[in-house]
Design a protein around this motif. Structure first.
Motif, PDB file in Angstrom:
ATOM      1  N   ASP A 297      59.903 -31.915  86.517  1.00 22.58           N
ATOM      2  CA  ASP A 297      60.086 -30.763  85.640  1.00 22.58           C
ATOM      3  C   ASP A 297      59.321 -30.926  84.332  1.00 22.58           C
ATOM      4  N   ARG A 298      58.555 -32.010  84.224  1.00 24.36           N
ATOM      5  CA  ARG A 298      57.606 -32.212  83.134  1.00 24.36           C
ATOM      6  C   ARG A 298      56.231 -32.444  83.743  1.00 24.36           C
ATOM      7  N   PRO A 299      55.173 -32.030  83.094  1.00 27.66           N
ATOM      8  CA  PRO A 299      53.832 -32.287  83.642  1.00 27.66           C
ATOM      9  C   PRO A 299      53.550 -33.785  83.721  1.00 27.66           C
ATOM     10  N   GLU A 300      53.326 -34.293  84.923  1.00 33.37           N
ATOM     11  CA  GLU A 300      53.027 -35.708  85.131  1.00 33.37           C
ATOM     12  C   GLU A 300      51.894 -35.847  86.132  1.00 33.37           C
ATOM     13  N   LEU A 301      51.090 -36.883  85.932  1.00 39.42           N
ATOM     14  CA  LEU A 301      49.891 -37.085  86.734  1.00 39.42           C
ATOM     15  C   LEU A 301      49.718 -38.576  86.986  1.00 39.42           C
ATOM     16  N   ARG A 302      49.410 -38.939  88.240  1.00 36.10           N
ATOM     17  CA  ARG A 302      49.103 -40.335  88.587  1.00 36.10           C
ATOM     18  C   ARG A 302      47.595 -40.529  88.498  1.00 36.10           C
ATOM     19  N   LEU A 303      47.161 -41.298  87.506  1.00 40.46           N
ATOM     20  CA  LEU A 303      45.734 -41.460  87.239  1.00 40.46           C
ATOM     21  C   LEU A 303      45.051 -42.269  88.331  1.00 40.46           C
ATOM     22  N   LEU A 304      43.909 -41.770  88.803  1.00 42.69           N
ATOM     23  CA  LEU A 304      43.124 -42.450  89.826  1.00 42.69           C
ATOM     24  C   LEU A 304      41.738 -42.839  89.334  1.00 42.69           C
ATOM     25  N   ALA A 305      41.116 -42.002  88.507  1.00 45.53           N
ATOM     26  CA  ALA A 305      39.766 -42.281  88.009  1.00 45.53           C
ATOM     27  C   ALA A 305      39.572 -41.553  86.690  1.00 45.53           C
ATOM     28  N   ILE A 306      38.731 -42.126  85.834  1.00 43.16           N
ATOM     29  CA  ILE A 306      38.419 -41.511  84.551  1.00 43.16           C
ATOM     30  C   ILE A 306      36.910 -41.510  84.361  1.00 43.16           C
ATOM     31  N   GLY A 307      36.446 -40.600  83.509  1.00 43.47           N
ATOM     32  CA  GLY A 307      35.027 -40.517  83.220  1.00 43.47           C
ATOM     33  C   GLY A 307      34.792 -39.922  81.847  1.00 43.47           C
ATOM     34  N   THR A 308      33.528 -39.852  81.480  1.00 39.59           N
ATOM     35  CA  THR A 308      33.153 -39.307  80.178  1.00 39.59           C
ATOM     36  C   THR A 308      33.231 -37.789  80.214  1.00 39.59           C
ATOM     37  N   PRO A 309      33.904 -37.166  79.248  1.00 42.40           N
ATOM     38  CA  PRO A 309      34.026 -35.710  79.246  1.00 42.40           C
ATOM     39  C   PRO A 309      32.771 -35.056  78.699  1.00 42.40           C
ATOM     40  N   PRO A 310      32.618 -33.751  78.884  1.00 44.65           N
ATOM     41  CA  PRO A 310      31.482 -33.051  78.267  1.00 44.65           C
ATOM     42  C   PRO A 310      31.631 -33.015  76.757  1.00 44.65           C
ATOM     43  N   GLU A 311      30.536 -32.874  76.077  1.00 44.64           N
ATOM     44  CA  GLU A 311      30.567 -32.806  74.615  1.00 44.64           C
ATOM     45  C   GLU A 311      31.314 -31.554  74.168  1.00 44.64           C
ATOM     46  N   PRO A 312      32.168 -31.664  73.134  1.00 42.70           N
ATOM     47  CA  PRO A 312      32.888 -30.472  72.658  1.00 42.70           C
ATOM     48  C   PRO A 312      31.917 -29.455  72.083  1.00 42.70           C
ATOM     49  N   SER A 313      32.223 -28.195  72.361  1.00 43.95           N
ATOM     50  CA  SER A 313      31.323 -27.122  71.920  1.00 43.95           C
ATOM     51  C   SER A 313      31.753 -26.498  70.606  1.00 43.95           C
ATOM     52  N   THR A 314      33.006 -26.737  70.191  1.00 43.59           N
ATOM     53  CA  THR A 314      33.510 -26.070  68.997  1.00 43.59           C
ATOM     54  C   THR A 314      33.216 -26.843  67.718  1.00 43.59           C
ATOM     55  N   ALA A 315      33.341 -28.168  67.769  1.00 42.31           N
ATOM     56  CA  ALA A 315      33.168 -28.964  66.551  1.00 42.31           C
ATOM     57  C   ALA A 315      32.614 -30.317  66.928  1.00 42.31           C
ATOM     58  N   PRO A 316      31.861 -30.945  66.062  1.00 41.66           N
ATOM     59  CA  PRO A 316      31.347 -32.289  66.370  1.00 41.66           C
ATOM     60  C   PRO A 316      32.482 -33.292  66.497  1.00 41.66           C
ATOM     61  N   GLU A 317      32.325 -34.267  67.370  1.00 43.26           N
ATOM     62  CA  GLU A 317      33.357 -35.268  67.607  1.00 43.26           C
ATOM     63  C   GLU A 317      33.501 -36.185  66.404  1.00 43.26           C
ATOM     64  N   ASP A 318      34.747 -36.527  66.074  1.00 47.09           N
ATOM     65  CA  ASP A 318      35.041 -37.415  64.961  1.00 47.09           C
ATOM     66  C   ASP A 318      34.504 -38.812  65.284  1.00 47.09           C
ATOM     67  N   PRO A 319      33.613 -39.358  64.459  1.00 47.86           N
ATOM     68  CA  PRO A 319      33.058 -40.680  64.764  1.00 47.86           C
ATOM     69  C   PRO A 319      34.098 -41.788  64.710  1.00 47.86           C
ATOM     70  N   GLY A 320      35.256 -41.546  64.079  1.00 51.33           N
ATOM     71  CA  GLY A 320      36.277 -42.586  64.005  1.00 51.33           C
ATOM     72  C   GLY A 320      37.149 -42.682  65.236  1.00 51.33           C
ATOM     73  N   LEU A 321      37.069 -41.697  66.132  1.00 53.25           N
ATOM     74  CA  LEU A 321      37.894 -41.714  67.338  1.00 53.25           C
ATOM     75  C   LEU A 321      37.247 -42.573  68.411  1.00 53.25           C
ATOM     76  N   PRO A 322      38.064 -43.186  69.266  1.00 52.66           N
ATOM     77  CA  PRO A 322      37.487 -44.003  70.346  1.00 52.66           C
ATOM     78  C   PRO A 322      36.778 -43.132  71.374  1.00 52.66           C
ATOM     79  N   SER A 323      35.861 -43.748  72.093  1.00 52.29           N
ATOM     80  CA  SER A 323      35.123 -43.042  73.142  1.00 52.29           C
ATOM     81  C   SER A 323      34.900 -43.999  74.301  1.00 52.29           C
ATOM     82  N   LEU A 324      34.727 -43.437  75.485  1.00 49.66           N
ATOM     83  CA  LEU A 324      34.498 -44.234  76.681  1.00 49.66           C
ATOM     84  C   LEU A 324      33.020 -44.594  76.762  1.00 49.66           C
ATOM     85  N   ALA A 325      32.728 -45.887  76.861  1.00 55.33           N
ATOM     86  CA  ALA A 325      31.346 -46.364  76.907  1.00 55.33           C
ATOM     87  C   ALA A 325      31.244 -47.464  77.955  1.00 55.33           C
TER      88      ALA A 325
END
Length: 672
Positions: free
Chosen positions: A481-509
């Motif tokens: 009854d709550r949104p839940e997801l079993r993670l299987l794989a992760i990847g790099t998301p597309p670049e945000p189109s609304t605002a530049p990404e905060d350089p202080g936030l972590p990123s997948l590399a």
């Protein structure tokens, strides 16, 4: 040379039924205790033989070619009572059942397609055509229905279904605590009879029930009560429909094996690879998408005879060559590359055939942010959840590949206590969510598999240290009854189109050879893969419910006190499965309190079903001496099935509402 092993070989269900049926009534009563004693004895393996020293003078040998005992003669004991001894029966009760693994393994196709193998009477063999299978199947099924109406079940099928139904009712009435070796063997015997009658789907459902009952009785880590309830519900639902002649008979029967249709040329783009780990088999399944957006799978799953070696075998299978043509690439490589296939064959469930006529060469892959792969993330989350929930009602062999997978873009929020128990859970905000309160739906992320030998748990713990990390993820829907997801794989998301990404936030590399994606069950993330100035030190596994998690939005409720009390009926349904029929006889005050709570919440149907379930559980006839007269438990099983089906439908509706953001908005209004 014999070597010590921690596991038993698998055994076919009919072997268990045959060996246990050969015991006398006196020995059958001692079978559970004998199995518990035998489980404490050391097991050694030499080639295809497993050996157990029962005592100083008696040895038990199991001959299992391919790690599967396929015949009762393969179980030999040196005691004086053999072959009708309790040692042989105890051994097969300790062996995991092989039926589920047989269904998981990819079958080979015949080399000469012009002489197709015999298929089930209810399943038509696909005819070659230049027209894509997706477009020709509806017309073929329509012609078949117009030409000849579907016949009902035969008397042999009805008799087998009723036998299987009675055995399933007996297991339900006994509960996990009372469903010992004899009850399990009787259910397996009925399943074997059903399989011989052509009822493949009910027979497989019965084997699932026995497997899960065994896991519950032994306290195995893979045991989940919800899975056992679902297995019993499916078994009783199928046998009831077949016994009464209601429902689509062909769908109720199922098929012995999946049929493959010709697909011609396919251009496949690898998506990800996940480990497969069961009680008897281990390996991997690789997922790919074709140019039309349809998902397909290629499996590498093999038996294992040692539970301790199962996880390493699953991880190692990722380095094995994909069995599709002669393309020289492993499953790990295929998850990031592509294939050009000629003469391809594919089942209705999306499995790719590996026949001799299939030719495949390596080709370039596609990023998750490029077409045709990116189209999987374009579908709204609520629509993906609706598709996954709808597929759950289909037979397993008929579900489209990936119907239970969700493709989301998320931002990690960090771990926080969630639910009534306050268990720490990694939360993420789904981009483009429907939650009007916070601007995005909050999703709980779980491990794809709990086995410590796989990389899921370590990777999720590391991701919990990086709030603010944006990811493109693939996961399997966890119905709640709550949104839940079993993670299987992760990847790099597309670049945000609304605002530049905060350089202080972590990123997948991740390194370049991983193509900006990680198979979470097979590959371990490193701290260097998460580029950030400072990673949080909060641990997902050890965070207390009262911990303040940096980066987690203030004011988000960790648990919601508002919502329908659906657990009242659900707990009674589960209680019947756990402790049996006799447990549903509480005091009149408890029954009245449960009924009033449900009716006050507007769940009148749930209250009526609970009252009917309790009445059926207490309806036991007695003889003149006051002793309970045994019955077939059919009335009780019918009431339980009605309550379980209602709980299932209500849970699906609540899950869909949660992903649509409706429940979150209601909870927020209640707090305000």
């Amino acid at each position: 040379m014999a070597e010590r092993t921690s596991g038993w070989p698998a055994v076919r269900p009919e072997v268990v039924a045959e060996v246990v049926a050969g015991l006398s009534a006196r020995l059958q009563k001692r079978l559970d205790g004998a199995a518990a004693k035998l489980a404490e004895r050391p097991v050694t393996r030499c080639g295809d033989e497993w050996r157990v020293e029962v005592d100083e003078e008696t040895a038990l040998v199991l001959h299992a070619p391919g790690a599967v005992v396929a015949d009762a003669a393969g179980v030999r004991c040196g005691c004086l009572l053999a072959p009708a001894c309790v040692h042989r029966a105890a051994a097969v009760m300790l062996c995991p059942l092989a039926e589920l693994a047989d269904l998981a393994e990819e079958p080979e196709e015949p080399e000469e397609p012009e002489e197709p193998e015999e298929v089930a009477p209810t399943e038509a063999a696909p005819a070659p055509s230049e027209e894509p299978q997706e477009r020709r199947e509806p017309r073929e099924s329509q012609k078949s229905q117009e030409a000849q109406p579907e016949a009902g079940p035969t008397p042999v099928e009805v008799a087998a279904a009723r036998h299987l139904h009675r055995a399933g009712c007996a297991v339900l009435a006994a509960g996990v605590s009372g469903a010992g070796a004899v009850a399990q063997a009787e259910l397996l015997r009925a399943a074997h009879r059903a399989r011989l009658a052509g009822l493949y789907r009910p027979a497989a459902a019965a084997v699932v029930v026995v497997t899960r009952v065994r896991a519950a009785r032994s306290g195995a880590p893979e045991h989940r009560l919800a899975d056992l309830v679902a297995g019993l519900r499916e078994l009783l639902d199928l046998t009831t429909a077949l016994s009464t002649g209601s429902g689509p008979v062909a769908e109720l029967r199922g098929t012995a094996r999946q049929a493959y249709g010709e697909e011609g040329g396919l251009r496949l783009y690898g998506l990800f690879t996940e480990p497969v780990l069961t009680a008897t088999h281990a390996g991997v399944v690789s997922w790919a998408v074709d140019a039309g957006g349809r998902l397909s799978t290629v499996a590498e799953v093999m038996p294992h005879g040692d539970a301790a070696a199962a996880a390493p075998q699953a991880v190692g299978a990722g380095n094995r060559t994909v069995r599709l043509g002669e393309a020289p690439l492993s499953h790990r490589e295929f998850s990031r590359a592509g294939l050009a296939v000629q003469g391809a064959t594919r089942s209705a469930a999306g499995r790719l055939g590996a026949g001799a006529s299939v030719r495949a060469v390596r080709a370039a892959g596609a990023a998750w942010t490029a077409e045709p792969v990116a189209a999987l993330w374009a579908e709204p989350a609520a629509a993906q959840v609706a598709r996954a929930l709808a597929a759950e009602s289909l037979p397993y062999e008929g579900r489209p590949a990936g119907s239970d997978l969700l493709f989301l873009d998320v931002t990690l929020l960090g771990p926080a206590p969630v639910g009534p128990g306050g268990v720490p859970r990694l939360l993420a905000r789904c981009e483009g969510g429907a939650d009007g309160v916070d601007g995005g739906l909050v999703v709980g992320l779980c491990t794809g598999h709990e086995h410590p030998g796989l990389a899921f748990r370590a990777n999720l713990a590391l991701l919990a240290t990086a709030p603010g990390l944006r990811l493109r993820v693939i996961g399997r829907l966890e119905r709640s009854d709550r949104p839940e997801l079993r993670l299987l794989a992760i990847g790099t998301p597309p670049e945000p189109s609304t605002a530049p990404e905060d350089p202080g936030l972590p990123s997948l590399a991740v390194p370049a050879d991983r193509a900006d994606r990680v198979n979470l069950g097979l590959e371990r993330l490193q701290t260097a893969d998460l580029q950030a100035a400072d990673l949080q030190t909060t641990n997902l596994r050890t965070a207390a419910p009262t911990d303040a998690v940096p980066g987690f939005p203030v004011g988000l409720p960790s648990e919601a006190p508002y919502g329908p009390p659906v657990h009242v009926l659900g707990r009674r349904v589960e209680q019947a499965v756990t402790t049996g029929r006799h447990a549903l006889a509480p005091s009149a005050a408890t029954a009245a309190a449960d009924g009033s709570l449900l009716r006050a919440a507007g769940l009148v149907t749930a209250a009526d079903l609970l009252d009917a379930l309790r009445a059926a559980a207490a309806d036991r006839r007695r003889d003149v001496f006051g002793r309970v007269v045994p019955d077939d438990h059919d009335a009780f099983a019918g009431s339980w099935l009605a309550a379980a089906s209602y709980t299932e439908e209500l849970a699906a509706a609540l899950c869909a509402a949660a992903w649509a953001g409706e429940l979150a908005m209601d909870r927020h209004r209640g707090e305000v």
